[in-house]
Design a protein around this motif. Structure first.
Motif, PDB file in Angstrom:
ATOM      1  N   GLN A   1       0.847  -1.180   0.000  1.00  0.00           N
ATOM      2  CA  GLN A   1       0.000   0.000   0.000  1.00  0.00           C
ATOM      3  C   GLN A   1       0.892   1.242   0.000  1.00  0.00           C
ATOM      4  OE1 GLN A   1      -2.495   0.755   3.490  1.00  0.00           O
ATOM      5  NE2 GLN A   1      -4.184   1.081   2.052  1.00  0.00           N
ATOM      6  N   ILE A   2       0.556   2.192  -0.867  1.00  0.00           N
ATOM      7  CA  ILE A   2       1.309   3.446  -0.941  1.00  0.00           C
ATOM      8  C   ILE A   2       1.072   4.224   0.354  1.00  0.00           C
ATOM      9  CG2 ILE A   2       1.538   5.654  -2.161  1.00  0.00           C
ATOM     10  CD1 ILE A   2       2.663   3.236  -3.696  1.00  0.00           C
ATOM     11  N   GLN A   3       2.158   4.621   1.025  1.00  0.00           N
ATOM     12  CA  GLN A   3       2.090   5.325   2.303  1.00  0.00           C
ATOM     13  C   GLN A   3       1.999   6.845   2.140  1.00  0.00           C
ATOM     14  OE1 GLN A   3       1.934   3.429   5.240  1.00  0.00           O
ATOM     15  NE2 GLN A   3       1.638   1.917   3.615  1.00  0.00           N
ATOM     16  N   ARG A   4       2.577   7.361   1.040  1.00  0.00           N
ATOM     17  CA  ARG A   4       2.538   8.797   0.749  1.00  0.00           C
ATOM     18  C   ARG A   4       2.381   8.970  -0.750  1.00  0.00           C
ATOM     19  NH1 ARG A   4       7.759  11.561   3.323  1.00  0.00           N
ATOM     20  NH2 ARG A   4       8.605  10.427   1.578  1.00  0.00           N
ATOM     21  N   ALA A   5       1.563   9.940  -1.150  1.00  0.00           N
ATOM     22  CA  ALA A   5       1.379  10.223  -2.574  1.00  0.00           C
ATOM     23  C   ALA A   5       2.730  10.593  -3.195  1.00  0.00           C
ATOM     24  CB  ALA A   5       0.385  11.360  -2.761  1.00  0.00           C
ATOM     25  N   TYR A   6       2.867  10.296  -4.480  1.00  0.00           N
ATOM     26  CA  TYR A   6       4.111  10.626  -5.187  1.00  0.00           C
ATOM     27  C   TYR A   6       3.795  11.201  -6.562  1.00  0.00           C
ATOM     28  CZ  TYR A   6       8.704  10.432  -7.205  1.00  0.00           C
ATOM     29  OH  TYR A   6       9.885  10.783  -7.800  1.00  0.00           O
TER      30      TYR A   6
ATOM     31  N   CYS B   1       1.270   8.109  -7.831  1.00  0.00           N
ATOM     32  CA  CYS B   1       0.340   7.309  -7.058  1.00  0.00           C
ATOM     33  C   CYS B   1      -0.190   8.107  -5.869  1.00  0.00           C
ATOM     34  CB  CYS B   1       0.982   6.004  -6.603  1.00  0.00           C
ATOM     35  SG  CYS B   1       2.638   6.175  -5.979  1.00  0.00           S
ATOM     36  N   GLU B   2      -1.294   7.620  -5.353  1.00  0.00           N
ATOM     37  CA  GLU B   2      -1.978   8.274  -4.236  1.00  0.00           C
ATOM     38  C   GLU B   2      -1.817   7.456  -2.961  1.00  0.00           C
ATOM     39  OE1 GLU B   2      -3.245  11.233  -4.638  1.00  0.00           O
ATOM     40  OE2 GLU B   2      -2.938  11.188  -6.804  1.00  0.00           O
ATOM     41  N   LYS B   3      -1.843   8.130  -1.846  1.00  0.00           N
ATOM     42  CA  LYS B   3      -1.789   7.452  -0.549  1.00  0.00           C
ATOM     43  C   LYS B   3      -2.949   6.463  -0.455  1.00  0.00           C
ATOM     44  CE  LYS B   3      -1.780   8.104   4.404  1.00  0.00           C
ATOM     45  NZ  LYS B   3      -1.743   9.021   5.529  1.00  0.00           N
ATOM     46  N   GLY B   4      -2.640   5.246   0.004  1.00  0.00           N
ATOM     47  CA  GLY B   4      -3.654   4.214   0.176  1.00  0.00           C
ATOM     48  C   GLY B   4      -3.824   3.303  -1.033  1.00  0.00           C
ATOM     49  N   GLU B   5      -3.279   3.696  -2.166  1.00  0.00           N
ATOM     50  CA  GLU B   5      -3.397   2.902  -3.383  1.00  0.00           C
ATOM     51  C   GLU B   5      -2.619   1.590  -3.239  1.00  0.00           C
ATOM     52  OE1 GLU B   5      -3.027   3.852  -8.147  1.00  0.00           O
ATOM     53  OE2 GLU B   5      -2.300   5.312  -6.706  1.00  0.00           O
TER      54      GLU B   5
ATOM     55  N   HIS C   1       7.919   5.700   0.166  1.00  0.00           N
ATOM     56  CA  HIS C   1       6.501   5.936  -0.093  1.00  0.00           C
ATOM     57  C   HIS C   1       5.685   4.645  -0.178  1.00  0.00           C
ATOM     58  CE1 HIS C   1       8.170   9.803  -1.073  1.00  0.00           C
ATOM     59  NE2 HIS C   1       6.988  10.294  -1.384  1.00  0.00           N
TER      60      HIS C   1
END
Length: 119
Positions: free
Chosen positions: A4-9, A75-79, A107
């Protein structure tokens, strides 16, 4: 492996370097923040960061040891993403829509997995 992405990038440059195995690569400066990464240019002039494990030497001209793309993945956080490779502080991920690119490992929520075909 999924993570899971932790921070948007957001990617830092457009139209990145893409090379095929055997292509010549002009090798420039090393990355001060991420050791092992080099700013390179492909035969068509496009540029991007390449890890040294993808190059047969560091300077001035190298040969690509495998097909490679310097595409960074937005990518977005939570993705949720599939982790394909972790290398030198960056993680190669595939989004659910099939898009593939690099994201800073900070991230991405996963254990460091070095699945490099060059290890």
């Amino acid at each position: 492996m999924q993570a899971q992405i932790q921070r948007a990038y957001r990617r830092t440059y457009d139209n990145p370097l893409m090379v095929r195995k055997g292509d010549p690569v002009r090798v420039g400066r090393p990355d001060d923040e991420f050791p092992g990464w080099w700013w390179c240019a492909g035969p068509d002039g496009r540029q991007g960061w390449v890890h040294e494990k993808y190059l047969d030497q560091k300077r001035p001209t190298a040969t690509a040891l495998a097909d490679y793309s310097a595409m960074e993945l937005e990518c977005e956080k939570g993705e949720l993403v599939d982790v394909l490779l972790a290398l030198g502080g960056w993680t190669l991920c595939r989004k659910q829509n099939g898009t593939i690119g690099w994201v800073p490992s900070t991230h991405v929520g996963h254990e460091d997995v070095s699945k490099s075909p060059f290890a």
